[in-house]
Design an enzyme around this catalytic site. Sequence first.
Site, PDB file in Angstrom:
ATOM      1  CB  SER A 201      -0.876   0.072   1.242  1.00 29.76           C
ATOM      2  OG  SER A 201      -0.993  -1.119   1.897  1.00 29.76           O
TER       3      SER A 201
ATOM      4  CD  GLU B 257      -3.259   3.631  -5.761  1.00 35.53           C
ATOM      5  OE1 GLU B 257      -3.230   4.867  -5.754  1.00 35.53           O
ATOM      6  OE2 GLU B 257      -2.855   2.950  -4.808  1.00 35.53           O
TER       7      GLU B 257
ATOM      8  CG  ASN C 102      -3.214   3.733   0.923  1.00 35.36           C
ATOM      9  OD1 ASN C 102      -4.410   3.842   1.203  1.00 35.36           O
ATOM     10  ND2 ASN C 102      -2.644   2.569   0.693  1.00 35.36           N
TER      11      ASN C 102
ATOM     12  CG  HIS D  15      -2.444  -0.636  -3.653  1.00 39.24           C
ATOM     13  ND1 HIS D  15      -2.749   0.636  -3.280  1.00 39.24           N
ATOM     14  CD2 HIS D  15      -2.711  -1.405  -2.560  1.00 39.24           C
ATOM     15  CE1 HIS D  15      -3.168   0.654  -2.034  1.00 39.24           C
ATOM     16  NE2 HIS D  15      -3.166  -0.574  -1.577  1.00 39.24           N
TER      17      HIS D  15
HETATM   18  N1  CAA Z   1     -16.800  -9.595  -0.411  1.00 39.10           N
HETATM   19  C1  CAA Z   1     -17.876  -9.601  -1.193  1.00 39.10           C
HETATM   20  N2  CAA Z   1     -18.882  -8.703  -1.073  1.00 39.10           N
HETATM   21  C2  CAA Z   1     -18.778  -7.796  -0.102  1.00 39.10           C
HETATM   22  C3  CAA Z   1     -17.676  -7.738   0.764  1.00 39.10           C
HETATM   23  C4  CAA Z   1     -16.659  -8.698   0.581  1.00 39.10           C
HETATM   24  N3  CAA Z   1     -15.562  -8.726   1.345  1.00 39.10           N
HETATM   25  N4  CAA Z   1     -17.857  -6.705   1.622  1.00 39.10           N
HETATM   26  C5  CAA Z   1     -19.027  -6.123   1.311  1.00 39.10           C
HETATM   27  N5  CAA Z   1     -19.581  -6.793   0.266  1.00 39.10           N
HETATM   28  C6  CAA Z   1     -20.832  -6.469  -0.409  1.00 39.10           C
HETATM   29  C7  CAA Z   1     -22.032  -6.759   0.433  1.00 39.10           C
HETATM   30  O1  CAA Z   1     -22.405  -8.111   0.357  1.00 39.10           O
HETATM   31  C8  CAA Z   1     -23.061  -5.839  -0.165  1.00 39.10           C
HETATM   32  O2  CAA Z   1     -23.547  -6.404  -1.382  1.00 39.10           O
HETATM   33  P1  CAA Z   1     -25.030  -6.036  -1.956  1.00 39.10           P
HETATM   34  O3  CAA Z   1     -25.086  -4.534  -2.099  1.00 39.10           O
HETATM   35  O4  CAA Z   1     -25.064  -6.739  -3.259  1.00 39.10           O
HETATM   36  O5  CAA Z   1     -25.964  -6.556  -0.933  1.00 39.10           O
HETATM   37  C9  CAA Z   1     -22.233  -4.604  -0.559  1.00 39.10           C
HETATM   38  O6  CAA Z   1     -20.872  -5.061  -0.641  1.00 39.10           O
HETATM   39  C10 CAA Z   1     -22.336  -3.518   0.465  1.00 39.10           C
HETATM   40  O7  CAA Z   1     -21.999  -4.051   1.728  1.00 39.10           O
HETATM   41  P2  CAA Z   1     -22.862  -3.862   3.049  1.00 39.10           P
HETATM   42  O8  CAA Z   1     -24.305  -3.750   2.691  1.00 39.10           O
HETATM   43  O9  CAA Z   1     -22.444  -4.928   4.004  1.00 39.10           O
HETATM   44  O10 CAA Z   1     -22.331  -2.547   3.717  1.00 39.10           O
HETATM   45  P3  CAA Z   1     -22.081  -1.113   3.132  1.00 39.10           P
HETATM   46  O11 CAA Z   1     -23.145  -0.678   2.205  1.00 39.10           O
HETATM   47  O12 CAA Z   1     -21.749  -0.319   4.330  1.00 39.10           O
HETATM   48  O13 CAA Z   1     -20.755  -1.278   2.253  1.00 39.10           O
HETATM   49  C11 CAA Z   1     -18.438  -1.170   2.035  1.00 39.10           C
HETATM   50  C12 CAA Z   1     -19.585  -1.833   2.754  1.00 39.10           C
HETATM   51  C13 CAA Z   1     -18.456  -1.553   0.555  1.00 39.10           C
HETATM   52  C14 CAA Z   1     -17.178  -1.736   2.680  1.00 39.10           C
HETATM   53  C15 CAA Z   1     -18.560   0.386   2.177  1.00 39.10           C
HETATM   54  O14 CAA Z   1     -18.737   0.719   3.521  1.00 39.10           O
HETATM   55  C16 CAA Z   1     -17.354   1.126   1.652  1.00 39.10           C
HETATM   56  O15 CAA Z   1     -17.222   1.335   0.459  1.00 39.10           O
HETATM   57  N6  CAA Z   1     -16.469   1.534   2.574  1.00 39.10           N
HETATM   58  C17 CAA Z   1     -15.251   2.253   2.215  1.00 39.10           C
HETATM   59  C18 CAA Z   1     -14.224   1.264   1.778  1.00 39.10           C
HETATM   60  C19 CAA Z   1     -12.939   1.916   1.418  1.00 39.10           C
HETATM   61  O16 CAA Z   1     -12.751   3.130   1.487  1.00 39.10           O
HETATM   62  N7  CAA Z   1     -11.983   1.081   1.017  1.00 39.10           N
HETATM   63  C20 CAA Z   1     -10.664   1.555   0.686  1.00 39.10           C
HETATM   64  C21 CAA Z   1      -9.831   1.358   1.866  1.00 39.10           C
HETATM   65  S1  CAA Z   1      -8.197   1.904   1.519  1.00 39.10           S
HETATM   66  C22 CAA Z   1      -7.469   0.614   0.825  1.00 39.10           C
HETATM   67  O17 CAA Z   1      -7.980  -0.437   0.678  1.00 39.10           O
HETATM   68  C23 CAA Z   1      -6.095   0.854   0.421  1.00 39.10           C
HETATM   69  C24 CAA Z   1      -5.078   0.440   1.377  1.00 39.10           C
HETATM   70  O18 CAA Z   1      -4.037   0.023   0.934  1.00 39.10           O
HETATM   71  C25 CAA Z   1      -5.209   0.634   2.845  1.00 39.10           C
END
Ligand code: CAA
Length: 291
Positions: free
Chosen positions: A119, A152, A190, A140
Amino acid sequence: MKIRKIGVIGAGQMGSGIAHVCALAGYDVGLNDVSRERIEAGLSTIGNNILRQVKSGKVTEEAKTAALSRITAVESFAGFGEHDLVIESATENEDVKKKIFQNLCPHVKADAILGTNTSSISITRLAAVTDRPERFIGVHFMNPVPVMELVELIRGIATGDETFKAVKEFAVSLGKTTAVSEDFPAFIVNRILLPMINEAIYTLYEGVAGVEAIDTAMRLGAHHPMGPLQLADFIGLDTCLSIMQVLHEGLSDSKYRPCPLLVKYVEAGWLGRKSKRGFYDYRGEKPVPTR
Ligand code: CAA
């Protein structure tokens, strides 16, 4: 060059997510970690996450069965002799990643491409410990991998055009959109996201507001899907701290200094969701703020 077989090193939340999307897209996947138990845990996470997609009608039961049958446990690097692309997705620690690549290189075929899901760490520095810097690239993924659309791509100083093209085609074949970043600390997402999370932790540390107020403010006031502290717990506080340290050291700018409260949580072993405690306590039915 055509990529058909993918190796994934690290069966944690990112590695299992990468294996998941590769298998669903039709690739054969070898999944490795330091123990059989960790690989099994990764396989079980993948099964549960594909099941979520079946339940919401995004994936058929047949596709799930086919995808799971494409993933095999690879218990040692000797099992990566036939893979076209091996993606390292181990813990965010430069020494650990370097050691993995040094141990991996003698086992992979001469034209295999090596990718890292780091990351934040320099692709050029990681490539330099391998026997193939021209066939080395940063790839990434974002968490949760099956949901987030972005990958990325980061070229090291020596990354060849053929490697870049093959890995870009691979990412697109997973249904992802790519964004290309130069090889600077923490790349694009990030570089922007982690200072925001670190600032949210300073906001808490300085007593401006509590955990719930900060997260509610950013969810409802900036339309972020998760509040920054909730997101920090989701990413893992150890990973957040590592990325801030890479930014701080790599750019030598005090604006990236990790918040002491983040350091304290990591020292306590409160790493977020994966250890069941971070800015929230996840041990009960509902997450409870720890401050
Ligand atoms: N695998 C498969 N499907 C998943 C999943 C997983 N691990 N996690 C969530 N889902 C699916 C759910 O089943 C749900 O599907 P449907 O809409 O078809 O029912 C959908 O995603 C939405 O999930 P939830 O209803 O449980 O919850 P939500 O609406 O709150 O969404 C989330 C969850 C997608 C995680 C959302 O909160 C989100 O986008 N959060 C921000 C995530 C983010 O910013 N990620 C980047 C982090 S930084 C990074 O990754 C880089 C690094 O190097 C640190």
